[in-house]
Design an enzyme around this catalytic site. Structure first.
Site, PDB file in Angstrom:
ATOM      1  N   LYS A 192       7.631  28.806  50.842  1.00 59.92           N
ATOM      2  CA  LYS A 192       6.045  27.681  51.495  1.00 59.92           C
ATOM      3  C   LYS A 192       4.867  28.617  51.859  1.00 59.92           C
ATOM      4  CE  LYS A 192       6.982  26.473  55.706  1.00 59.92           C
ATOM      5  NZ  LYS A 192       6.154  26.675  56.660  1.00 59.92           N
ATOM      6  N   THR A 249       2.471  22.843  55.881  1.00 61.01           N
ATOM      7  CA  THR A 249       2.012  23.952  56.090  1.00 61.01           C
ATOM      8  C   THR A 249       0.423  24.517  55.366  1.00 61.01           C
ATOM      9  OG1 THR A 249       4.179  24.049  56.121  1.00 61.01           O
ATOM     10  CG2 THR A 249       3.005  26.734  55.988  1.00 61.01           C
TER      11      THR A 249
HETATM   12  O1  LIG Z   1       6.890  26.398  59.333  1.00 59.17           O
HETATM   13  C1  LIG Z   1       5.906  25.932  59.930  1.00 59.17           C
HETATM   14  C2  LIG Z   1       5.655  24.617  59.417  1.00 59.17           C
HETATM   15  O2  LIG Z   1       6.786  23.800  59.171  1.00 59.17           O
HETATM   16  C3  LIG Z   1       4.799  26.681  60.419  1.00 59.17           C
HETATM   17  O3  LIG Z   1       4.185  27.690  59.809  1.00 59.17           O
HETATM   18  P1  LIG Z   1       3.584  28.860  60.440  1.00 59.17           P
HETATM   19  O4  LIG Z   1       4.475  29.830  60.354  1.00 59.17           O
HETATM   20  O5  LIG Z   1       2.103  29.267  59.755  1.00 59.17           O
HETATM   21  O6  LIG Z   1       2.672  28.686  61.409  1.00 59.17           O
END
Ligand SMILES: O=C(CO)COP(=O)(O)O
Ligand SMILES: NC(=O)C1=CN([C@@H]2O[C@H](COP(=O)(O)OP(=O)(O)OC[C@H]3O[C@@H](n4cnc5c(N)ncnc54)[C@H](O)[C@@H]3O)[C@@H](O)[C@H]2O)C=CC1
Length: 332
Positions: A192, A249
């Site tokens: 993701k 995200t």
């Molecule tokens: O995994 C995440 C939210 O579930 C955090 O995302 P990022 O690593 O892009 O900050």
């Protein structure tokens, strides 16, 4: 109540450490940065990585000493940038108590080997499957650090050990579900991030809801196909760790991956977006690993391939989207 050690005092390691402390455990943070250890231990702060927390719980401390960190720990959490997990964990080999469960919070695929974090952690620490668990879900660290209600998923081949970890991190604002689908959980969390890079890029370039929904939906199809080919249960992709994390995200400027993509979409170079990033954007090194894994498993990965061209050749957002969808008429 358990003694729990968290390896890596970044944003998520520290926020999850606070969840564990709130759940009543004694938490020891280990970090490679002496100033972060000192800040947590002496001031109950992590100004560098999680300034939003004014005071960490009293039952949370820190050390820079590896042996002291893991001695007597029943649960050991790993929250290190994925590409450095192997080298960092190698230093702990032989120190981990024989009955401890090791839990990965990391969301990435190792570049060069195309291995998931369950494979990297188990290989490096010589750990049997039932003593490894992964935690993944829509868990933006800054929100959880402020104790906003959230949920996650714990995966372990031993459902009893998954339950143990879930119990250890359950508070009145944080809920953990359990599964035995470790591969599915790992694939959701890692892939993701690549989708979030692409959505962020589209947003940064000024595109709206239709474009974002198209990338998210096709991204979900891509990560589900790749996950299934790797041995995951397709149901996992429809749950919190799949669609749930994709929504969080791809929709939040709190995400480093989304923000990295948005900066590319606004015209920053990869180098400039890296310098602007507040913490690790795991999707960046993971993109190439996903393309390689797709080739290995015989699964097309058009989105990861398009993003790999953005990262290596600097193609624009509209070129990325053209590359992604092509002109052929295909079935959904
Ligand atoms: O995994 C995440 C939210 O579930 C955090 O995302 P990022 O690593 O892009 O900050
Ligand atoms: N921040 C978030 O909201 C969430 C992050 N995650 C995942 O958790 C993992 C860690 O993320 P964050 O803590 O947010 O990242 P961060 O960028 O804030 O911290 C990364 C951590 O890795 C450590 N590290 C890097 N190289 C190291 C080495 N060679 N030896 C020892 N330690 C090393 C750093 O010291 C730091 O503690 C990532 O895989 C991320 O995808 C998962 C869910 C939420």
């Amino acid at each position: 109540m358990s003694k729990i050690t968290v390896l890596g005092a970044g944003a998520w390691g520290t926020a999850f450490g606070q969840v564990l402390a709130d759940a009543g455990n004694d938490v020891t943070m280990w970090a490679i940065e002496p100033d972060i250890v000192e800040d947590i231990r002496d001031r109950r702060r992590n100004e560098a990585r999680l300034p939003v927390v004014e005071q960490l719980p009293a039952n949370m401390t820190a050390t820079g000493d590896r042996a002291e960190a893991v001695a007597d720990a029943q649960i050991i959490i790993v929250a290190i940038a994925a590409q450095f997990a192997r080298v960092a964990l190698a230093e702990f080999k032989g120190l981990i108590p024989a009955d401890a469960i090791v839990v990965s919070l990391m969301k990435g695929i190792e570049r060069g080997t195309n291995k998931r974090m369950d494979e990297v952690v188990r290989e490096t620490l010589d750990l049997p499957a039932d003593r490894f668990a992964a935690v993944s879900g829509p868990n933006l660290s800054k929100e959880i650090a402020q104790r906003h209600p959230a949920a996650t998923v714990v995966a372990c081949e031993s459902i009893d050990n998954a339950r143990k970890i879930a119990e250890a991190c359950t508070t009145d604002y944080f809920k953990a579900f359990v599964t035995t689908d470790v591969i599915g959980l790992e694939m959701c969390g890692s892939l993701k991030n690549v989708v979030a890079l692409a959505v962020g890029m589209a947003r940064g370039a000024g595109y709206g809801e239709n474009t974002a929904a198209m990338i998210e939906t096709r991204g979900l199809a891509e990560l589900t196909a790749l996950g299934q080919a790797a041995g995951a249960d397709p149901k996992t992709f429809a749950g919190l760790a799949g669609v749930g994390d994709l929504i969080a995200t791809c929709g939040s400027p709190l995400s480093r991956n989304y923000t990295f993509g948005a900066n590319l979409g606004k015209g920053l170079s990869v180098q400039e977006a890296t310098e602007a990033s507040n913490g690790v954007a795991e999707g960046v090194p993971t993109t190439d690993a996903v393309v390689a894994l797709g080739k290995e498993l015989g699964v097309p990965t058009p989105l990861a391939y398009a993003m790999s061209r953005v990262l290596s050749e600097g193609i624009s957002c509209s070129e990325m989207l053209t590359q992604l969808f092509g002109r052929d008429i295909t079935e959904e």
